[in-house]
Design a protein around this motif. Structure first.
Motif, PDB file in Angstrom:
ATOM      1  N   LEU A 183       6.153   1.762  -8.115  1.00  0.00           N
ATOM      2  CA  LEU A 183       6.404   1.261  -6.764  1.00  0.00           C
ATOM      3  C   LEU A 183       5.610  -0.015  -6.454  1.00  0.00           C
ATOM      4  O   LEU A 183       6.191  -0.969  -5.920  1.00  0.00           O
ATOM      5  CB  LEU A 183       6.101   2.351  -5.738  1.00  0.00           C
ATOM      6  N   PRO A 184       4.332  -0.096  -6.759  1.00  0.00           N
ATOM      7  CA  PRO A 184       3.601  -1.348  -6.465  1.00  0.00           C
ATOM      8  C   PRO A 184       4.215  -2.572  -7.136  1.00  0.00           C
ATOM      9  O   PRO A 184       4.272  -3.655  -6.541  1.00  0.00           O
ATOM     10  CB  PRO A 184       2.193  -1.059  -7.010  1.00  0.00           C
ATOM     11  N   HIS A 189       7.453  -7.578  -6.546  1.00  0.00           N
ATOM     12  CA  HIS A 189       8.625  -8.400  -6.851  1.00  0.00           C
ATOM     13  C   HIS A 189       9.325  -8.835  -5.562  1.00  0.00           C
ATOM     14  O   HIS A 189       9.774  -9.981  -5.456  1.00  0.00           O
ATOM     15  CB  HIS A 189       9.601  -7.635  -7.729  1.00  0.00           C
ATOM     16  N   ILE A 190       9.417  -7.933  -4.594  1.00  0.00           N
ATOM     17  CA  ILE A 190      10.026  -8.310  -3.308  1.00  0.00           C
ATOM     18  C   ILE A 190       9.237  -9.462  -2.691  1.00  0.00           C
ATOM     19  O   ILE A 190       9.815 -10.429  -2.176  1.00  0.00           O
ATOM     20  CB  ILE A 190      10.068  -7.100  -2.352  1.00  0.00           C
ATOM     21  N   ARG A 191       7.919  -9.359  -2.738  1.00  0.00           N
ATOM     22  CA  ARG A 191       7.086 -10.439  -2.178  1.00  0.00           C
ATOM     23  C   ARG A 191       7.382 -11.769  -2.876  1.00  0.00           C
ATOM     24  O   ARG A 191       7.432 -12.825  -2.230  1.00  0.00           O
ATOM     25  CB  ARG A 191       5.610 -10.069  -2.323  1.00  0.00           C
ATOM     26  N   ALA A 192       7.582 -11.728  -4.168  1.00  0.00           N
ATOM     27  CA  ALA A 192       7.858 -12.949  -4.924  1.00  0.00           C
ATOM     28  C   ALA A 192       9.212 -13.550  -4.569  1.00  0.00           C
ATOM     29  O   ALA A 192       9.453 -14.739  -4.818  1.00  0.00           O
ATOM     30  CB  ALA A 192       7.804 -12.648  -6.424  1.00  0.00           C
ATOM     31  N   CYS A 193      10.104 -12.747  -3.983  1.00  0.00           N
ATOM     32  CA  CYS A 193      11.447 -13.214  -3.623  1.00  0.00           C
ATOM     33  C   CYS A 193      11.515 -13.764  -2.203  1.00  0.00           C
ATOM     34  O   CYS A 193      12.580 -14.227  -1.770  1.00  0.00           O
ATOM     35  CB  CYS A 193      12.461 -12.083  -3.782  1.00  0.00           C
ATOM     36  N   GLN A 194      10.414 -13.708  -1.456  1.00  0.00           N
ATOM     37  CA  GLN A 194      10.420 -14.218  -0.087  1.00  0.00           C
ATOM     38  C   GLN A 194      10.188 -15.717  -0.084  1.00  0.00           C
ATOM     39  O   GLN A 194       9.364 -16.242  -0.844  1.00  0.00           O
ATOM     40  CB  GLN A 194       9.369 -13.529   0.770  1.00  0.00           C
ATOM     41  N   THR A 202      17.891 -13.564  -4.200  1.00  0.00           N
ATOM     42  CA  THR A 202      18.230 -12.584  -5.235  1.00  0.00           C
ATOM     43  C   THR A 202      17.110 -12.415  -6.251  1.00  0.00           C
ATOM     44  O   THR A 202      16.992 -11.378  -6.894  1.00  0.00           O
ATOM     45  CB  THR A 202      19.494 -13.012  -5.996  1.00  0.00           C
ATOM     46  N   SER A 203      16.267 -13.447  -6.370  1.00  0.00           N
ATOM     47  CA  SER A 203      15.178 -13.470  -7.341  1.00  0.00           C
ATOM     48  C   SER A 203      14.167 -14.510  -6.872  1.00  0.00           C
ATOM     49  O   SER A 203      14.460 -15.287  -5.944  1.00  0.00           O
ATOM     50  CB  SER A 203      15.715 -13.820  -8.732  1.00  0.00           C
TER      51      SER A 203
END
Length: 349
Positions: A183-184, A189-194, A202-203
């Protein structure tokens, strides 16, 4: 009846005068019920790759319109399970390869029809097997692939969180067991997509898009990380970008300089609901726009007034109206696009 619904395109929308605008629930229910009767049409067979998702879209609309029993439950269950592959994933239709997108739809169908117990009867350890397929698609950088061929996208990460939580296999749901997923790493990865504008792509480095904003905010919400991740300043920044998606017609677009589309009534509005900024949208204008996209005679909703209707836009148009508090609809869960009373029972939301 298999209810192997296709996208269900039909007549053009429109035809109601402003004074007559209302949600034609009876027409929409009949429209969904007819989807499986169109097997003599070429388009039905050309859209086989959307079949299980078509069933999900139709079910969501029916549930939100208080007609959850409008389709034969046995037929829905039999069709969904006919799409289950040996590896624990679901394909778009019987015989199709398993993919994350269709696995999400199938799990949501089982959830909405209250058939997890029946799944276990027919497929021993069925929930665990499906969860294993999903967890096996996580990549070293935390994101998820759609299938064994390795394409990654934040949609698939969201799909993993959505399905695993409904199945009861998110790490916080089984604190005494070794987590199935990292999970971490997924949150990182979500943070890197912001992006700098507050949106998500998408990435990492990809353009902000309303659909990707939804999947990222919904994944964070399901994981219980939305408030920690964004904070009030981050919610304001993201809410500002989302509110700018509303155009003069009242409809919403997915990104700057694009056409409005009814489906963004869901992708944009659900995200705003999850960050408590739903009131930043002109709800009266958006309601009018959605209702103008109906076919008032045969049912169905289109992307824009005057276009052909389909079950995809019916689903997300109805879900958008539910977010707006339309009096004829039940409450939708913005993180799952499912009735709130169902997600409350399964995941405690």
């Amino acid at each position: 009846m298999s209810l192997a619904a296709g996208p269900g395109r039909g007549r053009v929308a429109g035809g109601q005068t402003p004074a007559d605008l209302r949600l034609v629930i009876d027409k929409h229910v009949a429209y969904v019920q007819k989807l499986d009767t169109r097997r003599d049409e070429l388009e039905y067979h050309l859209t086989e790759h959307l079949r299980v998702s078509g069933v999900y879209w139709g079910l969501v609309a029916l549930h939100l319109m208080k007609h959850h029993d409008a389709l034969p439950s046995q037929g829905v269950l039999d069709f969904a399970l006919s799409c289950l592959r040996d590896n624990g994933g679901f394909g778009a239709a019987p015989g199709h390869d398993a993919h994350m997108l269709y696995t999400i739809s199938a799990v949501q169908i089982l959830a909405m029809t209250d058939n997890f117990a029946e799944l276990e009867k027919r497929v021993p350890d069925g929930k665990k097997k499906i969860a294993g397929f999903i967890a096996g698609l996580q990549q070293p950088n935390g994101t998820f692939a759609g299938d064994e061929w390795g394409e990654t996208d934040t949609r698939f990460l969201y799909g993993a969180f959505n399905s695993l939580s409904l199945l009861g296999y998110m790490p916080h749901q089984r604190p005494s067991e070794t987590p199935m997923i990292d999970l971490p790493a997924a949150i990182a990865h979500i943070r890197a997509c912001q992006n700098f504008d507050g949106g998500f792509g998408t990435s990492p480095g990809a353009e902000s898009h309303s659909g990707q904003v939804f999947v990222c905010t919904a994944a964070l919400t399901i994981a219980g990380e939305i408030d920690t991740f964004l904070g009030e300043d981050g919610k304001d920044r993201l809410g500002a970008w989302l509110s700018e998606r509303q155009q003069a017609s009242g409809g919403l677009n997915g990104r700057p300089e694009k056409l409005v589309d009814v489906c963004y009534s869901w992708w944009v509005m659900s995200s705003m609901a999850m960050i408590d900024r739903l009131h930043w949208i002109d709800s009266a204008k958006l309601t009018k726009f959605i209702l103008e996209c109906q076919d008032p005679d045969e049912g169905g909703i289109s992307d824009r007034p005057g276009d052909m209707v389909d079950v995809f836009h019916l689903c997300f148009g109805i879900a958008g109206l539910s977010l707006l508090g339309h009096p004829d609809l039940i409450e939708v869960d913005p993180a799952y696009c499912m009735p709130r009373h169902i997600t409350s029972k399964l995941v405690g939301r």
